[in-house]
Design a protein around this motif. Structure first.
Motif, PDB file in Angstrom:
ATOM      1  N   ARG A  62     -20.052 -10.554   1.566  1.00  0.00           N
ATOM      2  CA  ARG A  62     -19.889  -9.979   0.226  1.00  0.00           C
ATOM      3  C   ARG A  62     -21.236  -9.820  -0.467  1.00  0.00           C
ATOM      4  O   ARG A  62     -22.156 -10.626  -0.246  1.00  0.00           O
ATOM      5  CB  ARG A  62     -18.995 -10.871  -0.635  1.00  0.00           C
ATOM      6  N   GLY A 103     -13.189  -6.938   7.422  1.00  0.00           N
ATOM      7  CA  GLY A 103     -13.819  -7.937   6.556  1.00  0.00           C
ATOM      8  C   GLY A 103     -15.277  -7.628   6.356  1.00  0.00           C
ATOM      9  O   GLY A 103     -15.773  -6.568   6.767  1.00  0.00           O
ATOM     10  N   GLY A 145     -15.677 -13.059   4.259  1.00  0.00           N
ATOM     11  CA  GLY A 145     -14.253 -13.246   4.557  1.00  0.00           C
ATOM     12  C   GLY A 145     -13.702 -12.025   5.255  1.00  0.00           C
ATOM     13  O   GLY A 145     -14.421 -11.054   5.534  1.00  0.00           O
ATOM     14  N   MET A 200      -0.657 -10.191   4.576  1.00  0.00           N
ATOM     15  CA  MET A 200      -2.056 -10.268   4.970  1.00  0.00           C
ATOM     16  C   MET A 200      -2.558 -11.700   4.812  1.00  0.00           C
ATOM     17  O   MET A 200      -2.163 -12.418   3.905  1.00  0.00           O
ATOM     18  CB  MET A 200      -2.913  -9.298   4.144  1.00  0.00           C
ATOM     19  N   HIS A 216       1.376   1.294  10.308  1.00  0.00           N
ATOM     20  CA  HIS A 216       1.313   1.111   8.859  1.00  0.00           C
ATOM     21  C   HIS A 216       2.665   0.767   8.257  1.00  0.00           C
ATOM     22  O   HIS A 216       3.677   1.355   8.619  1.00  0.00           O
ATOM     23  CB  HIS A 216       0.803   2.387   8.170  1.00  0.00           C
ATOM     24  N   LEU A 217       2.633  -0.148   7.306  1.00  0.00           N
ATOM     25  CA  LEU A 217       3.798  -0.463   6.493  1.00  0.00           C
ATOM     26  C   LEU A 217       3.389  -0.337   5.028  1.00  0.00           C
ATOM     27  O   LEU A 217       2.208  -0.489   4.694  1.00  0.00           O
ATOM     28  CB  LEU A 217       4.253  -1.902   6.750  1.00  0.00           C
ATOM     29  N   GLU A 262      -6.041 -13.760   4.361  1.00  0.00           N
ATOM     30  CA  GLU A 262      -7.428 -13.493   3.967  1.00  0.00           C
ATOM     31  C   GLU A 262      -8.220 -14.784   3.755  1.00  0.00           C
ATOM     32  O   GLU A 262      -8.166 -15.375   2.687  1.00  0.00           O
ATOM     33  CB  GLU A 262      -7.455 -12.635   2.690  1.00  0.00           C
ATOM     34  N   ILE A 278       5.281  -1.039  14.470  1.00  0.00           N
ATOM     35  CA  ILE A 278       5.146  -2.121  13.487  1.00  0.00           C
ATOM     36  C   ILE A 278       6.443  -2.334  12.698  1.00  0.00           C
ATOM     37  O   ILE A 278       6.696  -3.418  12.177  1.00  0.00           O
ATOM     38  CB  ILE A 278       3.941  -1.828  12.546  1.00  0.00           C
ATOM     39  N   GLY A 334      -9.641  -9.848   6.277  1.00  0.00           N
ATOM     40  CA  GLY A 334      -8.181  -9.760   6.162  1.00  0.00           C
ATOM     41  C   GLY A 334      -7.582  -9.456   7.521  1.00  0.00           C
ATOM     42  O   GLY A 334      -8.006  -8.532   8.209  1.00  0.00           O
ATOM     43  N   LEU A 335      -6.607 -10.269   7.909  1.00  0.00           N
ATOM     44  CA  LEU A 335      -5.858 -10.010   9.139  1.00  0.00           C
ATOM     45  C   LEU A 335      -4.479  -9.488   8.741  1.00  0.00           C
ATOM     46  O   LEU A 335      -3.758 -10.154   7.995  1.00  0.00           O
ATOM     47  CB  LEU A 335      -5.712 -11.308   9.960  1.00  0.00           C
ATOM     48  N   GLY A 336      -4.134  -8.320   9.228  1.00  0.00           N
ATOM     49  CA  GLY A 336      -2.794  -7.786   8.990  1.00  0.00           C
ATOM     50  C   GLY A 336      -1.804  -8.548   9.869  1.00  0.00           C
ATOM     51  O   GLY A 336      -1.868  -8.437  11.089  1.00  0.00           O
ATOM     52  N   ARG A 367       0.840  -1.204   0.000  1.00  0.00           N
ATOM     53  CA  ARG A 367       0.000   0.000   0.000  1.00  0.00           C
ATOM     54  C   ARG A 367       0.868   1.244   0.000  1.00  0.00           C
ATOM     55  O   ARG A 367       1.697   1.430   0.883  1.00  0.00           O
ATOM     56  CB  ARG A 367      -0.949   0.012   1.195  1.00  0.00           C
TER      57      ARG A 367
HETATM   58  O1  4AD Z   1      -9.186  -3.445   6.151  1.00  0.00           O
HETATM   59  P1  4AD Z   1      -8.364  -3.839   4.956  1.00  0.00           P
HETATM   60  O2  4AD Z   1      -7.970  -2.769   3.999  1.00  0.00           O
HETATM   61  O3  4AD Z   1      -9.202  -4.980   4.245  1.00  0.00           O
HETATM   62  C1  4AD Z   1      -8.904  -5.604   3.082  1.00  0.00           C
HETATM   63  O4  4AD Z   1      -7.885  -5.446   2.439  1.00  0.00           O
HETATM   64  C2  4AD Z   1      -9.907  -6.642   2.672  1.00  0.00           C
HETATM   65  N1  4AD Z   1      -9.672  -6.977   1.249  1.00  0.00           N
HETATM   66  C3  4AD Z   1      -9.785  -7.838   3.571  1.00  0.00           C
HETATM   67  C4  4AD Z   1     -10.782  -8.908   3.246  1.00  0.00           C
HETATM   68  O5  4AD Z   1     -11.967  -8.714   3.525  1.00  0.00           O
HETATM   69  N2  4AD Z   1     -10.361  -9.998   2.671  1.00  0.00           N
HETATM   70  O6  4AD Z   1      -7.028  -4.566   5.461  1.00  0.00           O
HETATM   71  C5  4AD Z   1      -7.107  -5.707   6.268  1.00  0.00           C
HETATM   72  C6  4AD Z   1      -6.125  -5.613   7.404  1.00  0.00           C
HETATM   73  C7  4AD Z   1      -6.348  -4.429   8.334  1.00  0.00           C
HETATM   74  O7  4AD Z   1      -7.349  -4.695   9.281  1.00  0.00           O
HETATM   75  C8  4AD Z   1      -4.979  -4.288   8.972  1.00  0.00           C
HETATM   76  O8  4AD Z   1      -4.794  -5.240   9.998  1.00  0.00           O
HETATM   77  C9  4AD Z   1      -4.053  -4.671   7.824  1.00  0.00           C
HETATM   78  O9  4AD Z   1      -4.804  -5.422   6.899  1.00  0.00           O
HETATM   79  N3  4AD Z   1      -3.494  -3.495   7.145  1.00  0.00           N
HETATM   80  C10 4AD Z   1      -2.231  -3.058   7.300  1.00  0.00           C
HETATM   81  N4  4AD Z   1      -1.213  -3.515   8.050  1.00  0.00           N
HETATM   82  C11 4AD Z   1      -0.032  -2.872   7.988  1.00  0.00           C
HETATM   83  N5  4AD Z   1       0.176  -1.785   7.206  1.00  0.00           N
HETATM   84  C12 4AD Z   1      -0.823  -1.277   6.425  1.00  0.00           C
HETATM   85  N6  4AD Z   1      -0.570  -0.214   5.640  1.00  0.00           N
HETATM   86  C13 4AD Z   1      -2.095  -1.929   6.461  1.00  0.00           C
HETATM   87  N7  4AD Z   1      -3.260  -1.719   5.833  1.00  0.00           N
HETATM   88  C14 4AD Z   1      -4.105  -2.679   6.261  1.00  0.00           C
END
Ligand code: 4AD
Ligand code: MG
Length: 464
Positions: free
Chosen positions: A394, A391, A431, A247, A241-242, A249, A449, A433-435, A232
């Motif tokens: 959908r 998440g 679904g 991730m 943030h990184l 998912e 981080i 996403g877990l960072g 990102r």
């Molecule tokens: O909430 P986000 O943007 O969700 C998605 O990308 C969906 N596509 C996920 C899904 O439903 N399959 O990002 C998911 C997680 C965030 O809750 C956070 O933990 C992590 O990704 N994350 C980051 N971690 C580190 N640096 C960043 N710049 C991050 N951006 C998101």
């Protein structure tokens, strides 16, 4: 037969004493007097060190001159019960070989406390510190636990592409991938860059999420997960943030929002439980060194159900909070991390799952609620971290999905393949996403981080 190397971890746990052993590692310190020298060695297998005792009669000072901090050594000797306190066993050295000397004075990792900021500048050496050794071992254990959890629960691991043509989150924070010349790209007749001449014949970027491709796999395999690098280009200089992170998912066909929350909660609790059971020494060290409440917090998360409430209910709580916030709260605005942390750390004092956010502040693919104003989103908020999971259920209805895409100016021509899942055998699915680094941050109790990934990428930094 030559003697096989033992790890420090194996030796410290060994009951089999008075035998010849061979250990290899890096010297943490050497001290002693004119009769005996103590060489402290760590080899990364554990946070603990082993002590080798070198009697001066066998090791005149001259033979140990290169055995200084940071040197790589091989030590042969007899494993014996330790005479001193602080360790159960030690090695009575018979042979000390320097594999690689290190100029002890120039060695960047000196005994005197080195700040985490400074260690970031020497990230190539920081794995040799206790702190980063612990963090990297915990990171490994958590990655392993992710695969184990999903394998045990019937999920398939799917590899989604890193180079893509789509913007899954619609946030436009992508790194472009191109082989076109930066100074003189080929131009089309209208003066714009002619991407048909680019490597892939179109604009491509590094993925911001594997979700869209993950959904395709879920609509065939049922339960899948991805676990890969994610990029990102947001200019966020925060401790959360990184620019490059990992991730996880999962995506499950036929799951509704409720089941998605159940999965997220059980998954997170299982991961933390795994770390508590398998990284006890490292977590104890991090607890003692950085954060006295770490172990208590980890146990608390494992033992207590997460608080579930809607975004609308959360806004009500925040509006009547006594605390003054920097950013005002109003229904429809995105919550800032100060708001998330208030809910988790002050109000509920436990992890929170917020659901049903206004559709305007969430991605196009989320299932629309019947009221037409909110979507079936869910964010899991953790103490000290804020959002750890994002998440949703959908949108499975083709017409509603196309309408949302049009409203949000998401170009459908790039996503016809995605819409096909809604054209042919569409089904409810959900679904999240877990960072991964946010998880590692939580479990290690580190505060930045950048200190839980070996080589962090953030604005103006891509060293190593
Ligand atoms: O909430 P986000 O943007 O969700 C998605 O990308 C969906 N596509 C996920 C899904 O439903 N399959 O990002 C998911 C997680 C965030 O809750 C956070 O933990 C992590 O990704 N994350 C980051 N971690 C580190 N640096 C960043 N710049 C991050 N951006 C998101
Ligand atoms: Mg999010």
């Amino acid at each position: 037969m030559s003697l096989k190397r033992s790890t420090v971890k194996e030796l410290l746990a060994s009951q089999d004493l008075d035998r010849e052993v061979l250990v290899k590692g890096w010297v943490r310190s050497r001290r002693g007097n004119k009769y005996v020298q103590f060489i402290i060695v760590n080899d990364g297998s554990t946070i603990h060190t082993i002590q080798a005792v070198a009697a001066a009669e066998n090791f005149p000072e001259e033979t140990l001159k290169d055995v200084g901090n940071g040197a790589a050594v091989a030590i042969r000797g007899t494993l014996v019960a330790s005479q001193g306190k602080g360790q159960a066993v030690e090695i009575q050295a018979t042979e000390v070989t320097v594999l690689g000397a290190a100029d002890a004075e120039a060695y960047p990792l000196q005994k005197k406390a080195t700040s985490l900021e400074h260690l970031r500048d020497i990230a190539h050496l920081r794995p040799r510190t206790n702190t980063f050794g612990a963090v990297l071992r915990v990171r490994h254990a958590l990655a392993f636990a992710v695969h184990q959890y999903f394998n045990d629960h019937g999920f398939y691991y799917v590899h989604t592409p890193i180079i893509t043509g789509s913007d899954a989150e619609g946030a436009g924070q992508m790194f472009r991938v191109t082989t076109l010349s930066a100074d003189k790209p080929p131009l089309a007749d209208d003066g714009s860059v002619d991407y048909t001449q680019d490597f892939f014949g179109k604009q491509t970027n590094l993925t911001v999420s594997g979700q869209l491709e993950g959904e395709l796999a879920a609509m065939a395999l049922g339960s899948i997960y991805t676990f890969g690098p994610t990029f990102r280009a947001e200019n966020s200089n925060t401790a959360r943030h990184l620019a490059e992170f990992w991730m996880i998912e999962p995506e499950v066909a036929f799951n509704e929002l409720e089941e998605n929350m159940d999965l997220a909660e059980d998954f997170l609790q299982s991961l933390v439980k795994y770390a508590l059971a398998n990284c006890a020494d490292d977590l104890q060290f991090l607890n003692d060194q950085y954060d006295k409440e770490l172990l208590g917090r980890l146990n608390f998360v494992v033992d207590n159900a997460f608080q579930r409430l809607t975004y609308t209910e959360a806004v009500e709580i925040l509006k009547s909070a006594k605390q003054k916030f920097e950013f005002p709260v109003d229904w429809g605005t995105d919550l800032q991390s100060e708001h998330e942390r208030y809910l988790v750390e002050k109000h509920f004092k436990k992890p929170v799952i917020l659901t049903n956010y206004p559709k305007e502040i969430k991605a196009f693919y989320m299932k629309l609620d019947d009221d037409g104003r909110t979507v079936q989103a869910m964010d899991v908020l953790f103490p000290g971290i804020g959002e750890i999971i994002g998440g949703s259920a959908r949108e499975a209805d083709l017409h509603k999905l196309e309408t949302r895409m049009a409203e949000m100016h998401v170009p459908t021509e790039d996503l016809e393949w995605y819409l096909d899942t809604r054209r042919f055998g569409s089904a409810p699915h959900a679904g999240f996403g877990l960072g991964f680094e946010r998880l590692v941050l939580f479990v290690t109790g580190m505060s930045n981080i950048r200190d839980v990934i070996p080589f962090p990428r953030y604005p103006k930094n891509a060293a190593f």
